[in-house]
Scaffold this active site. Structure first.
Site, short mmCIF file in Angstrom:
data_model
loop_
_atom_site.label_atom_id
_atom_site.label_comp_id
_atom_site.label_asym_id
_atom_site.label_seq_id
_atom_site.Cartn_x
_atom_site.Cartn_y
_atom_site.Cartn_z
N THR A 126 -1.64 24.53 -23.06
CA THR A 126 -0.27 25.05 -23.13
C THR A 126 0.14 25.48 -24.54
OG1 THR A 126 0.28 23.58 -21.31
CG2 THR A 126 2.13 24.45 -22.57
N GLY A 339 22.75 2.22 -5.44
CA GLY A 339 24.14 2.58 -5.74
C GLY A 339 24.41 2.57 -7.23
N GLU A 363 0.77 19.78 -15.51
CA GLU A 363 -0.43 20.18 -14.75
C GLU A 363 -0.12 21.20 -13.65
OE1 GLU A 363 -3.60 17.55 -14.18
OE2 GLU A 363 -3.05 16.30 -15.88
N1 CAA Z 1 -11.43 27.94 -9.71
C1 CAA Z 1 -12.24 28.94 -10.14
N2 CAA Z 1 -11.74 30.17 -10.49
C2 CAA Z 1 -10.43 30.36 -10.38
C3 CAA Z 1 -9.55 29.35 -9.95
C4 CAA Z 1 -10.12 28.09 -9.59
N3 CAA Z 1 -9.35 27.09 -9.17
N4 CAA Z 1 -8.29 29.82 -9.95
C5 CAA Z 1 -8.35 31.09 -10.38
N5 CAA Z 1 -9.64 31.41 -10.63
C6 CAA Z 1 -10.15 32.70 -11.08
C7 CAA Z 1 -9.79 33.81 -10.12
O1 CAA Z 1 -10.76 33.93 -9.10
C8 CAA Z 1 -9.76 35.03 -11.01
O2 CAA Z 1 -11.09 35.43 -11.23
P1 CAA Z 1 -11.46 36.98 -11.64
O3 CAA Z 1 -10.84 37.23 -12.96
O4 CAA Z 1 -12.94 36.99 -11.66
O5 CAA Z 1 -10.86 37.83 -10.54
C9 CAA Z 1 -9.23 34.46 -12.33
O6 CAA Z 1 -9.50 33.06 -12.30
C10 CAA Z 1 -7.74 34.69 -12.52
O7 CAA Z 1 -7.08 34.09 -11.43
P2 CAA Z 1 -5.59 34.49 -11.04
O8 CAA Z 1 -5.49 35.97 -10.88
O9 CAA Z 1 -5.18 33.63 -9.90
O10 CAA Z 1 -4.82 34.08 -12.40
P3 CAA Z 1 -3.28 34.15 -12.79
O11 CAA Z 1 -3.19 34.65 -14.17
O12 CAA Z 1 -2.49 34.83 -11.72
O13 CAA Z 1 -2.86 32.61 -12.90
C11 CAA Z 1 -2.29 30.41 -12.18
C12 CAA Z 1 -3.15 31.68 -12.02
C13 CAA Z 1 -2.72 29.56 -11.03
C14 CAA Z 1 -0.80 30.66 -12.14
C15 CAA Z 1 -2.67 29.72 -13.51
O14 CAA Z 1 -2.23 30.45 -14.62
C16 CAA Z 1 -2.15 28.30 -13.58
O15 CAA Z 1 -2.72 27.36 -13.00
N6 CAA Z 1 -1.04 28.09 -14.35
C17 CAA Z 1 -0.53 26.75 -14.57
C18 CAA Z 1 -1.14 26.18 -15.79
C19 CAA Z 1 -1.06 24.69 -15.80
O16 CAA Z 1 -1.27 24.01 -14.81
N7 CAA Z 1 -0.80 24.16 -16.99
C20 CAA Z 1 -0.78 22.76 -17.16
C21 CAA Z 1 -1.28 22.41 -18.50
S1 CAA Z 1 -2.17 20.92 -18.56
C22 CAA Z 1 -1.05 19.67 -18.61
O17 CAA Z 1 0.08 19.79 -18.25
C23 CAA Z 1 -1.67 18.43 -19.03
C24 CAA Z 1 -0.94 17.47 -19.85
O18 CAA Z 1 -1.29 17.20 -20.96
C25 CAA Z 1 0.13 16.70 -19.20
#
Ligand code: CAA
Length: 380
Positions: A126, A339, A363
């Site tokens: 992030t 409450g 996450e």
């Molecule tokens: N496994 C393998 N490949 C994957 C995948 C998965 N689960 N999900 C996506 N991909 C691949 C796709 O197939 C695609 O591949 P190509 O480029 O070859 O076509 C590529 O990744 C891009 O996928 P998307 O088009 O779906 O990507 P997007 O930009 O639309 O974003 C999203 C997808 C799911 C919104 C992602 O950005 C996401 O998960 N965002 C949230 C981030 C997150 O969870 N952050 C938390 C930080 S960690 C934290 O909070 C921990 C802490 O310390 C508390």
């Protein structure tokens, strides 16, 4: 065949984690929530019991636990205190990218030391401008001979100010968007690395959350996990693993609130009878019990798929979204059953409500989980 019985080993693990939560975590939880203290001595005891290294494969010295085993443990830790549990679990999140994409030598160099002595690693995805949009990372890693030079700022990093090693997602080619992201292991000791401001959070206050800054930090190309451009997919696969664990923690938080609310409803007398005698309260408690069971089953399914080596993207997001939203609902209803007392810091349920909120945010927010689910059901 479908079976819901746990093995003797799983029952023993669950029991060990429950005792740790009851005897070590709960007695410290309220004070750490009040002061924001990071309970280092408690993590030392958890480490000695193997509660912080279970996910590490046996050939690297860990317990080699399955994803389902990890969820059984996590529910108990979340029942104890989700702030403490979040910091206890952060090494798993930070080291999983290495287990997914690293070579044998990289696993030995960057994972094995975490079995030998207690120290912390952080998952640095992030950034101020890249939260839900993980592909929008602005941190750069520029190739320079046999090294890379990293520059950027990460925020909301769990254990960021205590970590000795960072798993850093950075762009090696900004023109390629998410396809230009790569992942690097950066030691805290590298010149130019510093931990910034520690956040003063609403809940989960025992966990450390801070900025981490990388100013012209030089690391060897041997610290790159996977090929250039593999970073985004490694991050997504890591989150597929991590989300059932967060779901299990949410089930633990909800269970804690449910148990307290049920106990209180039996003791609290109004209009001459315990409030538990009212159908309005019955229905709230019944909904809580039903939803907790449903969230637990979704969590087990996500973890089970991972243990079969199958893709669990949709099921991991089902579990994470359902369980986090349920934890918010159950803890809010627990405050309602208490409450006026429930709103006061002298009683334990308001902490659970504040803690639960973060489960819907980190996450991947509950909305992002629904985006993932929608993509999985419609486009893949
Ligand atoms: N496994 C393998 N490949 C994957 C995948 C998965 N689960 N999900 C996506 N991909 C691949 C796709 O197939 C695609 O591949 P190509 O480029 O070859 O076509 C590529 O990744 C891009 O996928 P998307 O088009 O779906 O990507 P997007 O930009 O639309 O974003 C999203 C997808 C799911 C919104 C992602 O950005 C996401 O998960 N965002 C949230 C981030 C997150 O969870 N952050 C938390 C930080 S960690 C934290 O909070 C921990 C802490 O310390 C508390």
């Amino acid at each position: 065949m479908i079976g819901f019985d746990l093995t003797q080993e799983q029952i023993a693990l669950q029991d060990m984690a429950h005792k740790f939560a009851a005897n070590e975590i709960r007695p410290r939880a309220a004070e750490c929530d009040r002061t924001g203290e990071f309970p280092t001595e408690l993590f030392g005891k958890a480490f000695d019991l193997g509660l912080m290294t279970g996910f590490i494969p046996e050939d690297l010295g860990g317990l080699g636990l399955s994803a389902l085993d990890a969820c059984l443990i996590e529910e108990e830790l979340g029942w104890g205190c989700s702030g403490i549990a979040t910091s206890m679990t952060a090494n798993g999140l930070a080291l999983t990218p290495i287990l997914i994409g690293g070579t044998g030598d990289q696993k030995k160099a960057f994972v094995e030391p975490f079995v030998k002595t207690l120290h912390y690693a952080s998952f640095c995805l992030t950034e101020p401008g890249a939260g839900s949009d993980a592909g929008g990372i602005a941190t750069t890693a520029k190739r320079d001979g046999a090294d890379y030079v990293l520059s950027g700022r990460k925020c909301f990093i769990t254990n960021g100010s205590h970590a000795s090693q960072y798993t850093v997602f950075a762009s090696t080619d900004r023109s390629k968007g998410h396809k230009g992201l790569s992942v690097f292991i950066v030691p805290r000791s590298a010149p130019g690395v510093s931990a910034g401001k520690k956040e003063d959070k609403m809940g989960q206050r025992a966990s450390d959350t801070s900025d981490v800054l990388f100013e012209d930090v030089r690391v060897s190309a041997a610290n790159r996990i996977g090929a250039e451009g593999d970073g985004f997919k490694i991050a997504m696969k890591t989150l597929d693993y991590a989300r059932p664990t967060v779901a299990a923690m949410a089930v633990g938080v909800a269970r804690a609130a449910f148990e307290l609310a049920m106990q209180y409803a039996k003791e609290r007398v109004q209009f001459g009878v315990p409030i538990a005698m009212n159908q309005a309260i019955h229905f709230m408690l019944a909904d809580m019990a039903m939803d907790i069971e449903a969230a637990r089953l979704l969590t087990y399914k996500g973890a089970w798929l991972l243990d079969q080596g199958k893709r669990s993207t949709k099921e991991s997001s089902f579990a994470k979204a359902f369980a986090a939203d349920l934890a918010m609902r159950v803890t809010t209803d627990a405050v309602q059953i208490y409450g006026g007392y429930g709103y006061m810091r002298d009683y334990p349920v308001e902490k659970l409500m504040r803690d639960a909120k973060l489960l819907q945010i980190y996450e991947g927010t509950s909305q992002i989980q629904r985006m993932v689910i929608a993509k999985e059901i419609m486009m893949r």
